[in-house]
Design an enzyme around this catalytic site. Structure first.
Site, PDB file in Angstrom:
ATOM      1  N   HIS A  17       0.798  -1.019  -0.443  1.00  0.00           N
ATOM      2  CA  HIS A  17       0.057  -0.456   0.071  1.00  0.00           C
ATOM      3  C   HIS A  17       0.833   1.555   0.111  1.00  0.00           C
ATOM      4  CE1 HIS A  17      -2.910   2.862   1.687  1.00  0.00           C
ATOM      5  NE2 HIS A  17      -3.629   2.667   0.763  1.00  0.00           N
ATOM      6  N   ASP A  19       0.878   4.109   1.319  1.00  0.00           N
ATOM      7  CA  ASP A  19       1.415   4.468   2.547  1.00  0.00           C
ATOM      8  C   ASP A  19       2.159   3.834   3.708  1.00  0.00           C
ATOM      9  OD1 ASP A  19      -0.185   7.062   2.175  1.00  0.00           O
ATOM     10  OD2 ASP A  19      -2.312   6.066   3.110  1.00  0.00           O
ATOM     11  N   LYS A  20       1.813   2.899   3.021  1.00  0.00           N
ATOM     12  CA  LYS A  20       2.661   1.779   4.399  1.00  0.00           C
ATOM     13  C   LYS A  20       4.302   1.576   3.319  1.00  0.00           C
ATOM     14  CE  LYS A  20       1.844  -0.026   7.673  1.00  0.00           C
ATOM     15  NZ  LYS A  20       2.813   0.884   8.701  1.00  0.00           N
ATOM     16  N   GLU A  45      10.887  11.535   7.012  1.00  0.00           N
ATOM     17  CA  GLU A  45       9.185  11.618   5.906  1.00  0.00           C
ATOM     18  C   GLU A  45       9.529  10.759   5.209  1.00  0.00           C
ATOM     19  OE1 GLU A  45       6.494  11.746   8.406  1.00  0.00           O
ATOM     20  OE2 GLU A  45       7.819  12.939  10.008  1.00  0.00           O
ATOM     21  N   GLU A  58      14.896  15.411   8.586  1.00  0.00           N
ATOM     22  CA  GLU A  58      15.673  15.924   9.688  1.00  0.00           C
ATOM     23  C   GLU A  58      16.701  14.937   9.986  1.00  0.00           C
ATOM     24  OE1 GLU A  58      13.170  18.639   8.728  1.00  0.00           O
ATOM     25  OE2 GLU A  58      12.830  17.396  11.133  1.00  0.00           O
ATOM     26  N   LYS A 169      -5.495  -4.623   0.508  1.00  0.00           N
ATOM     27  CA  LYS A 169      -6.451  -4.199   1.843  1.00  0.00           C
ATOM     28  C   LYS A 169      -7.917  -4.613   2.678  1.00  0.00           C
ATOM     29  CE  LYS A 169      -6.926   0.588   2.001  1.00  0.00           C
ATOM     30  NZ  LYS A 169      -8.165   1.503   1.680  1.00  0.00           N
ATOM     31  N   PHE A 238      -8.908  -5.143  -9.699  1.00  0.00           N
ATOM     32  CA  PHE A 238      -7.749  -4.041  -9.207  1.00  0.00           C
ATOM     33  C   PHE A 238      -5.929  -4.651  -9.361  1.00  0.00           C
ATOM     34  CE2 PHE A 238      -6.467  -3.384  -4.429  1.00  0.00           C
ATOM     35  CZ  PHE A 238      -5.125  -2.542  -4.937  1.00  0.00           C
ATOM     36  N   ASP A 246      -2.289   5.365  -6.008  1.00  0.00           N
ATOM     37  CA  ASP A 246      -2.712   6.327  -5.491  1.00  0.00           C
ATOM     38  C   ASP A 246      -1.446   6.633  -4.466  1.00  0.00           C
ATOM     39  OD1 ASP A 246      -5.742   6.415  -4.579  1.00  0.00           O
ATOM     40  OD2 ASP A 246      -5.286   4.466  -4.245  1.00  0.00           O
ATOM     41  N   ALA A 247      -1.186   8.150  -4.216  1.00  0.00           N
ATOM     42  CA  ALA A 247      -0.508   9.175  -3.449  1.00  0.00           C
ATOM     43  C   ALA A 247      -0.351   8.187  -2.270  1.00  0.00           C
ATOM     44  CB  ALA A 247       0.072  10.152  -3.000  1.00  0.00           C
ATOM     45  N   ARG A 252       0.192   7.578   7.775  1.00  0.00           N
ATOM     46  CA  ARG A 252      -1.307   7.767   7.214  1.00  0.00           C
ATOM     47  C   ARG A 252      -2.184   6.836   7.527  1.00  0.00           C
ATOM     48  NH1 ARG A 252      -2.771  11.076   1.893  1.00  0.00           N
ATOM     49  NH2 ARG A 252      -1.652   9.411   1.309  1.00  0.00           N
ATOM     50  N   LYS A 253      -1.318   5.242   8.769  1.00  0.00           N
ATOM     51  CA  LYS A 253      -1.975   4.245   8.634  1.00  0.00           C
ATOM     52  C   LYS A 253      -1.699   3.981  10.465  1.00  0.00           C
ATOM     53  CE  LYS A 253      -4.111   3.181   5.299  1.00  0.00           C
ATOM     54  NZ  LYS A 253      -4.157   4.903   4.322  1.00  0.00           N
ATOM     55  N   LYS A 273      11.173   8.259  12.899  1.00  0.00           N
ATOM     56  CA  LYS A 273      10.423   8.251  13.921  1.00  0.00           C
ATOM     57  C   LYS A 273      12.004   7.557  14.948  1.00  0.00           C
ATOM     58  CE  LYS A 273       7.519  11.688  14.115  1.00  0.00           C
ATOM     59  NZ  LYS A 273       5.785  11.361  15.024  1.00  0.00           N
ATOM     60  N   LYS A 277      12.406  10.906  20.366  1.00  0.00           N
ATOM     61  CA  LYS A 277      10.638  11.181  19.933  1.00  0.00           C
ATOM     62  C   LYS A 277       9.898  10.469  20.753  1.00  0.00           C
ATOM     63  CE  LYS A 277      12.943  13.277  16.792  1.00  0.00           C
ATOM     64  NZ  LYS A 277      14.436  12.849  16.357  1.00  0.00           N
ATOM     65  N   ASP A 279       6.551  10.498  20.727  1.00  0.00           N
ATOM     66  CA  ASP A 279       5.598  10.353  20.100  1.00  0.00           C
ATOM     67  C   ASP A 279       5.509   8.101  19.698  1.00  0.00           C
ATOM     68  OD1 ASP A 279       3.669  11.463  19.554  1.00  0.00           O
ATOM     69  OD2 ASP A 279       4.803  12.662  17.239  1.00  0.00           O
TER      70      ASP A 279
END
Length: 402
Positions: A17, A19-20, A45, A58, A169, A238, A246-247, A252-253, A273, A277, A279
């Site tokens: 996918h 995003d993945k 990123e 960074e 998915k 598909f 898709d971009a 995003r997941k 990260k 961090k 997060d």
């Protein structure tokens, strides 16, 4: 004792996918930095679209990273090796725009500080969750959706279903009973699988193959019945997938990465990260705490929140919610006291206790960060908690530790 019934749904996406893909490339860059410098500071990123992967952020590292090779090898591992599949690691463009970490942030967080004094890399609040409905202490909806994606990769790579492509998915809806806060899965209500495939395969063959070799292989037969609904490639063809379809973006997941919609989420992504961090490290520690509480028999379910301010070592707050499922006659405030007595949630101590300054993060970037028996996932190993055994204190049996 209160009870209710409801449907709950969780989803997962495969490594292919878009995003993945970005999560995996971000964590591949992180691991490359940690291999040459365990104290590297990384905020990487990625974004992708047709034929290109952008890498930006960074990074401060005492060493050299071959970004082109790291990125291309990560994409190759996913399975995008031909432009007909939607991406080709050999011919895609890789554009890198990396700067050093802000000196102001470095000074506030870690420069010239002992481990116990290291501050949080940013402000934020993170959550950890655990439930005794599965051996992994994870929600069953999330576990099944994730295992379906893992199985799709397995049958593609071992040649059982060679016409599968990397993008996919899955989604699982389960009917639950909830009694006294404890979640009891009753049956699988609906299963959705959408998978990329070669153009030669016809829809009927695909549906039968996925149902027999993927779904029935993963989902226990006792959870399926004649009323279970299956949607397999409900949109039909598909063929075009990955970034050509898709971009994609890193981070995003985040629900797929955690608990499939159960518990809560503070909003911060993990991939790319380094563990200073919070997060990332704060969320890992919160999972460690929640799983330790459930493993100790203190509750059927546990949600832990921890919050931080940038540059400050001590957490601003720690919160626990057992959804009314606490055991042994204990209250949530009593369980919170047990947590505070057993865990030091300062960022520098988390790094040490969970041994996080290692290049272990590529393995987290697909199929979830929690609920997996990977030897490097130290946060998945419950801590033996020390607390008063109420049986020894002379309290009545109803309040004894389970």
């Amino acid at each position: 004792m209160s009870s209710k019934s409801y449907l709950f749904t969780s989803e997962c996406v495969s490594p292919g996918h878009p995003d993945k893909m970005c999560d995996q490339v971000s964590d591949a860059v992180l691991d490359a930095a940690l291999k040459v410098d365990p104290h590297a500071k990384v905020a990487c990123e990625c974004a992708t679209t047709t034929g290109v992967m952008f890498v930006f952020g960074e990074i401060s590292v005492n060493g050299v990273i071959d970004y082109q090779n790291v990125v291309r090898q990560a994409i190759k591992k996913i399975g995008f090796d031909d432009s007909k599949k939607g991406f080709d690691y050999k011919t895609c463009s890789v554009m890198v725009a990396i700067e050093e970490q802000s000196r102001e942030i470095a000074s506030a967080v870690h420069v010239a500080k002992a481990p116990e004094e290291i501050g949080a890399g940013d402000q934020g609040h993170m959550f950890g969750y655990a439930t005794d409905e599965t051996p992994e202490m994870m929600p069953l909806t999330h576990q099944l959706a994730t295992r379906l994606c893992e199985r799709l990769v397995e049958v593609r790579e071992n040649g059982n279903l060679p016409w599968l492509r990397p993008d996919a998915k899955t989604q699982v809806t389960i009917e639950y009973d909830e009694v006294g806060g404890k979640c009891i899965p009753k049956r699988v209500h609906t299963v959705v699988v959408s998978t990329q495939h070669d153009p030669e395969i016809n829809h009927d063959t695909l549906v039968v193959s996925i149902k027999e070799m993927v779904i029935r292989h993963v989902i226990p037969a006792e959870l399926l019945d004649n009323n279970t609904i299956f949607h397999i490639n409900p949109s039909g063809s598909f063929i075009t997938g990955g970034p050509m379809s898709d971009a994609g973006l890193t981070g995003r997941k985040i629900i797929i990465d955690t608990y499939g919609g159960w518990g809560a989420h503070g909003g911060g992504a993990f991939s790319g990260k380094d563990p200073t961090k919070v997060d990332r490290s704060g969320a890992y520690a919160a999972r460690w705490v929640a799983k330790s509480v459930v493993a100790a028999g203190l509750a059927h379910r546990c949600l832990v929140q921890v919050s931080y301010a940038i540059g400050v070592a001590q957490p601003l707050s720690v919160h626990v919610d057992t959804f009314g499922s606490a055991l042994g006659g204990r209250s949530d405030p009593e369980i919170l006291q047990i947590i505070n007595d057993n865990f030091d949630l300062r960022p520098g101590i988390i790094l040490k206790d969970l041994d996080l300054l290692r290049p272990i993060y590529s393995n987290t970037s697909s199929f979830g960060h929690f609920g997996r028996a990977h030897p490097d996932f130290t946060w998945e190993k419950p801590k033996a908690l020390e607390f008063e055994d109420r049986a020894a204190s002379g309290e009545p049996p109803a309040k004894r530790k389970k």
